[in-house]
Write an enzyme that holds these catalytic residues in place. Structure first.
Site, PDB file in Angstrom:
ATOM      1  N   LYS A 260       0.843  -1.203   0.000  1.00  0.00           N
ATOM      2  CA  LYS A 260       0.000   0.000   0.000  1.00  0.00           C
ATOM      3  C   LYS A 260       0.880   1.255   0.000  1.00  0.00           C
ATOM      4  CE  LYS A 260      -0.316  -0.603   4.994  1.00  0.00           C
ATOM      5  NZ  LYS A 260      -1.164  -0.916   6.147  1.00  0.00           N
TER       6      LYS A 260
ATOM      7  N   ARG B  71     -10.534  -0.511  14.474  1.00  0.00           N
ATOM      8  CA  ARG B  71     -10.196   0.332  13.336  1.00  0.00           C
ATOM      9  C   ARG B  71     -10.958  -0.174  12.126  1.00  0.00           C
ATOM     10  NH1 ARG B  71      -4.138   0.763  10.781  1.00  0.00           N
ATOM     11  NH2 ARG B  71      -4.746  -1.324  10.119  1.00  0.00           N
TER      12      ARG B  71
ATOM     13  N   TYR C 285      15.262  30.551   6.827  1.00  0.00           N
ATOM     14  CA  TYR C 285      14.087  31.261   7.325  1.00  0.00           C
ATOM     15  C   TYR C 285      14.163  31.519   8.824  1.00  0.00           C
ATOM     16  CZ  TYR C 285      11.249  30.718   3.070  1.00  0.00           C
ATOM     17  OH  TYR C 285      10.743  30.802   1.806  1.00  0.00           O
TER      18      TYR C 285
ATOM     19  N   MET D  21      10.590  24.585   1.807  1.00  0.00           N
ATOM     20  CA  MET D  21       9.727  23.750   0.968  1.00  0.00           C
ATOM     21  C   MET D  21      10.549  22.894   0.000  1.00  0.00           C
ATOM     22  SD  MET D  21       6.661  24.836  -1.633  1.00  0.00           S
ATOM     23  CE  MET D  21       5.773  25.781  -0.405  1.00  0.00           C
TER      24      MET D  21
HETATM   25  C1  LIG Z   1      -0.269  -1.862   6.807  1.00  0.00           C
HETATM   26  C2  LIG Z   1      -0.870  -3.179   7.142  1.00  0.00           C
HETATM   27  C3  LIG Z   1      -0.087  -4.344   7.059  1.00  0.00           C
HETATM   28  C4  LIG Z   1       1.422  -4.310   6.919  1.00  0.00           C
HETATM   29  O1  LIG Z   1       1.941  -3.931   8.177  1.00  0.00           O
HETATM   30  P1  LIG Z   1       3.511  -3.794   8.472  1.00  0.00           P
HETATM   31  O2  LIG Z   1       3.564  -3.399   9.907  1.00  0.00           O
HETATM   32  O3  LIG Z   1       4.008  -2.718   7.572  1.00  0.00           O
HETATM   33  O4  LIG Z   1       4.151  -5.099   8.191  1.00  0.00           O
HETATM   34  C5  LIG Z   1      -0.726  -5.566   7.203  1.00  0.00           C
HETATM   35  N1  LIG Z   1      -2.056  -5.631   7.455  1.00  0.00           N
HETATM   36  C6  LIG Z   1      -2.824  -4.530   7.569  1.00  0.00           C
HETATM   37  C7  LIG Z   1      -4.276  -4.668   7.855  1.00  0.00           C
HETATM   38  C8  LIG Z   1      -2.261  -3.269   7.444  1.00  0.00           C
HETATM   39  O5  LIG Z   1      -3.023  -2.179   7.579  1.00  0.00           O
END
Ligand SMILES: *Cc1c(COP(=O)(O)O)cnc(C)c1O
Length: 346
Positions: A35, A130, A244, A292
């Protein structure tokens, strides 16, 4: 070279995937979580490298990310979407042959009505609150969902990076209570859970950060070097200020390099006055504020004007930079900017 370069060693990623795979038994399939653009490194190339290493199952957060992975990998590997089936996603899920991990009764109804006959998985909440169905939703729906084209049931650990945290055993027990006896493959662990041992592995694991050699799998190889070009170098005299808001004042003659990257490239502004860049093995302190598009760096100690300085590399990984910024390696990696030229080696 005008653009900052993100140099990505795909063989290091592959070595980390194999090392994580070797931590679980032959009955456990190791997937890969890619992701957020493959944790900032370019999801397509990362997924291709991991597929070449042997990964046959990928995980993303959003359907659009899944479609990008499908375009990179072609038909074959399974691609799961943690966010499930959101309104408006049916065409993307069908078109890219994605497996939404259904998170609620609402998502289940949406999926079964809009894409009957299309595979899905189920995500269960075991205490993180979550994503995922609560025990009561699951109790009501499991008969129907398990009778359909369900290919995986999963949950996620909240505290897996702390091996002694009692939450791990609580979630493991909750997952067993919700899933024991089903014949569909089960998945509980990301990187942290893999390190908790066999009891947490089930049928499929989903490592992400460990592929990048970051905590909690910081024994892994480090695939990333971030090399920033120097735009100009100047002498700064005692009493002069840099950057800055005049937050840095020289108290000796200095040689100061201006480097082409800033907070718009994911170099957190909280690193102002605190971070260190590297030229080979020589540390060069960041002076004053992160702008930036630019950083100002003390290169006096080098004795020559460098062409590039590294922010990430063998002397400072994402975890170490994160410690300086007060965050975690995940945020450093996923914040790596869109302006960097991503250069791959294997
Ligand atoms: C991001 C995520 C992972 C991967 O987690 P890592 O800690 O990066 O190995 C696996 N399962 C879910 C549901 C996640 O949100």
């Amino acid at each position: 070279m005008a653009k900052a370069q993100l140099l990505i060693d795909l063989s290091a990623l592959q070595a980390n995937w194999r090392a994580l795979d070797a931590l679980s038994g032959p009955g456990t399939e190791t997937g890969a979580t890619v992701k957020a653009d493959g944790y900032g490194l370019g999801a397509g190339r990362v997924a291709q490298a991991l597929a070449a290493a042997g990964a046959r199952r990928f995980f993303v957060a959003l359907a659009e990310e899944g479609a990008a992975i499908r375009a990179a990998l072609g038909a074959g590997p399974a691609i799961h979407v943690f966010g499930g089936h959101m309104a408006g996603d049916a065409a993307t899920i069908a078109g890219a042959d994605l497996i939404p991990m259904l998170n609620s009764a609402e998502q289940a109804a949406r999926h079964l009505s809009s894409l009957p006959g299309h595979a899905y998985g189920v995500q269960l909440d075991t205490g993180m609150n979550r994503l995922g169905m609560e025990a009561s939703d699951w109790a009501a729906l499991r008969g129907d969902l398990l009778a359909g084209l369900c290919t995986m049931v999963m949950s996620h650990l909240a505290c897996a990076d702390e091996p002694d945290h009692p939450m791990n055993a609580r979630q493991l027990a909750a997952f067993h209570a919700m899933t024991d006896g089903i014949t569909i493959p089960r998945s509980l662990s990301a990187t942290g859970g893999i390190l908790l041992g066999r009891a947490y592995h089930f049928d499929i694991t989903r490592p992400g950060i460990g592929l990048h050699g970051c905590r909690p799998f910081d024994t892994g190889a480090k695939p990333v070097r971030l090399s920033l070009p120097v735009v100009q170098v100047r002498d700064v005299g005692p009493g002069e200020t840099v950057g800055y808001s005049n937050t840095f004042t020289a108290n000796a003659p200095l040689r100061v390099a201006t480097v082409a990257a800033g907070y718009a490239d994911g170099i957190l502004r909280t690193l102002s006055g605190k971070a260190t860049l590297w030229h080979g093995a020589t540390p060069c302190p960041l002076l004053g504020r992160v702008s930036m598009d630019l950083l100002t760096v003390d290169v006096t100690g080098l004795g020559h004007d460098p062409e590039t300085l590294d922010l990430l590399g063998p002397h400072q990984d994402a975890d170490q930079l994160a410690d300086v910024a007060g965050t975690i390696g995940y945020e450093i990696l996923t914040g790596l900017g869109a302006r960097y030229a991503r250069v791959y080696s294997d």
